[in-house]
Design an enzyme around this catalytic site. Structure first.
Site, PDB file in Angstrom:
ATOM      1  N   LYS A 287     -41.234  79.610  24.350  1.00 64.51           N
ATOM      2  CA  LYS A 287     -39.942  79.422  23.691  1.00 64.51           C
ATOM      3  C   LYS A 287     -39.880  78.006  23.129  1.00 64.51           C
ATOM      4  CE  LYS A 287     -35.085  78.554  24.545  1.00 64.51           C
ATOM      5  NZ  LYS A 287     -33.875  78.773  25.344  1.00 64.51           N
TER       6      LYS A 287
ATOM      7  N   GLY B 271     -24.925  76.177  26.761  1.00 64.52           N
ATOM      8  CA  GLY B 271     -24.114  75.827  27.924  1.00 64.52           C
ATOM      9  C   GLY B 271     -22.614  75.824  27.681  1.00 64.52           C
TER      10      GLY B 271
ATOM     11  N   ALA C 217     -28.270  81.340  23.845  1.00 61.59           N
ATOM     12  CA  ALA C 217     -27.279  80.268  24.023  1.00 61.59           C
ATOM     13  C   ALA C 217     -25.877  80.685  23.617  1.00 61.59           C
ATOM     14  CB  ALA C 217     -27.636  79.007  23.255  1.00 61.59           C
ATOM     15  N   GLY C 218     -24.919  80.290  24.452  1.00 59.32           N
ATOM     16  CA  GLY C 218     -23.509  80.448  24.119  1.00 59.32           C
ATOM     17  C   GLY C 218     -22.811  81.607  24.805  1.00 59.32           C
TER      18      GLY C 218
ATOM     19  N   ASN D  52     -28.778  81.531  30.489  1.00 60.25           N
ATOM     20  CA  ASN D  52     -29.006  80.831  31.751  1.00 60.25           C
ATOM     21  C   ASN D  52     -27.675  80.453  32.401  1.00 60.25           C
ATOM     22  OD1 ASN D  52     -31.462  78.360  32.793  1.00 60.25           O
ATOM     23  ND2 ASN D  52     -29.660  79.008  33.899  1.00 60.25           N
ATOM     24  N   THR D  53     -26.922  79.568  31.733  1.00 56.55           N
ATOM     25  CA  THR D  53     -25.708  79.034  32.342  1.00 56.55           C
ATOM     26  C   THR D  53     -24.677  80.115  32.660  1.00 56.55           C
ATOM     27  OG1 THR D  53     -26.113  77.060  31.000  1.00 56.55           O
ATOM     28  CG2 THR D  53     -24.017  77.165  32.149  1.00 56.55           C
TER      29      THR D  53
END
Lengths: 67, 267
Positions: free
Chosen positions: B100, B161, B187-188, B209-210
């Protein structure tokens, strides 16, 4: 003695020293690491053959949590 | 069977997850298990020299035997650093070449630097890497990354994040419509409905992830995300009904309704 920069920190070791010897001294033998010397990757298969020299800069990395 | 194919390899899960920000390896492991993810991202960092030599390694918990490990270039701000990081990762993972790429532009927003990203992608593809690339949601950038030879394009839904969800579905739609490689939202995503919306738009997968790690109960959120991605995918494949301002016809028959009580009494 030879002076090395390992992950940005100065360290000294008795000469002569090859990469395999350094990895052992750092207690990293058998761990999943990758190593770069002066910006060039050193394959694991060459650890035993590659002699380190005064002033060599090494980066030793591992996988950590990340997204 | 409906599978996600990346660089010739098939995956039954369309949810890709990160391993950052968890309390400990036990929680990381439990959350990833609950997510059903098969592709798992890791970061590459300097080892702590001389500190805790007995410390467990992430790859002892999330093993390359069980998961497809996707090393990232998080924290890199130049093409050169990203390329170096991934060459180290390939060495670390015994020649594994699916990676990635992300090159950030600024430490506050973590918005990608697309000029550096394009440059790094070019170098990595020439060097034999299979590059999944984090990018802005600019359809032209996504197309150029595909033309360079990236195996998947991964536009942001909103900033890394942020948990702000899908802020520009229209751009994502254009990217998806034009792409010949898998498109994954990276993301997001903040909660399960965001993941479902991404999949309903026609994304091939979602990377997060987050959203999982920062939930109050990460393992439960991982399970929710698994279901949301599956539900969104099925809804996309099923083809949603058209949106209308009001229904031309109710769902139930208009005939045979019993007479209104007042009318009976009058008759």
């Amino acid at each position: 003695m030879i002076a090395l920069i390992i992950n940005g920190q100065p360290r000294s070791f008795p000469a002569p020293l090859n990469v395999a010897g350094l990895v052992e001294q750092l207690e990293l033998q058998g761990k999943r690491i990758a190593l770069e010397r002066n910006g060039e990757i050193v394959p694991r298969s060459r650890f035993g053959a590659l002699e380190l020299h005064d002033g060599d800069a090494l980066e030793i990395v591992v996988a950590v949590g990340g997204g | 069977m409906d599978q996600l194919v990346i660089a010739g390899k098939s995956y039954s899960s369309r949810l890709l997850v990160g391993t950052g920000k968890y309390r400990d390896f036990a929680q990381t492991s439990a959350a990833i298990e609950a997510s059903g993810a098969q592709i798992v991202t890791v970061a590459i960092r300097r080892t702590n020299i001389g500190q805790n030599p007995g410390e467990p390694n992430l790859l002892d918990v999330i093993t390359p035997r069980r998961y497809t490990i996707l090393p990232n270039t998080a924290g890199c701000y130049t093409a050169q650093d990203a390329v170096r990081t991934l060459r180290l990762a390939r060495e670390l993972l015994d020649g594994h070449d699916l990676v990635k790429l992300e090159v950030l532009g600024d430490p506050q927003t973590l918005y990608p630097n697309m000029v550096e990203t394009l440059s790094a992608a070019e170098t990595l593809v020439k060097d034999g890497f299979k590059v999944m690339v984090y990018c802005s949601d600019d359809p032209i950038m996504a197309k150029q990354l595909e033309q360079i030879g990236c195996v998947a394009v991964m536009p942001l839904a909103s900033l890394i994040g942020s948990g702000m969800g899908i802020l520009n579905p229209w751009n994502l739609q254009i990217i998806i419509d034009n792409a010949k490689v898998p498109v994954l939202v990276d993301a997001g995503v903040g909660t399960a409905s965001d993941a479902a919306i991404a999949m309903e738009l026609g994304c091939d997968g979602v990377l997060m992830n987050t959203a999982i790690a920062a939930a109050r109960d990460p393992v439960l959120m991982a399970s929710a995300m698994k279901k949301a991605v599956q539900a969104g995918r099925e809804a996309y494949l099923a083809g949603r009904m058209p949106k209308k301002l009001y229904a031309a016809a109710p769902s139930s028959p208009t005939d045979g309704v019993i007479a209104p009580a007042s009318q009976d009494r009058a008759a």
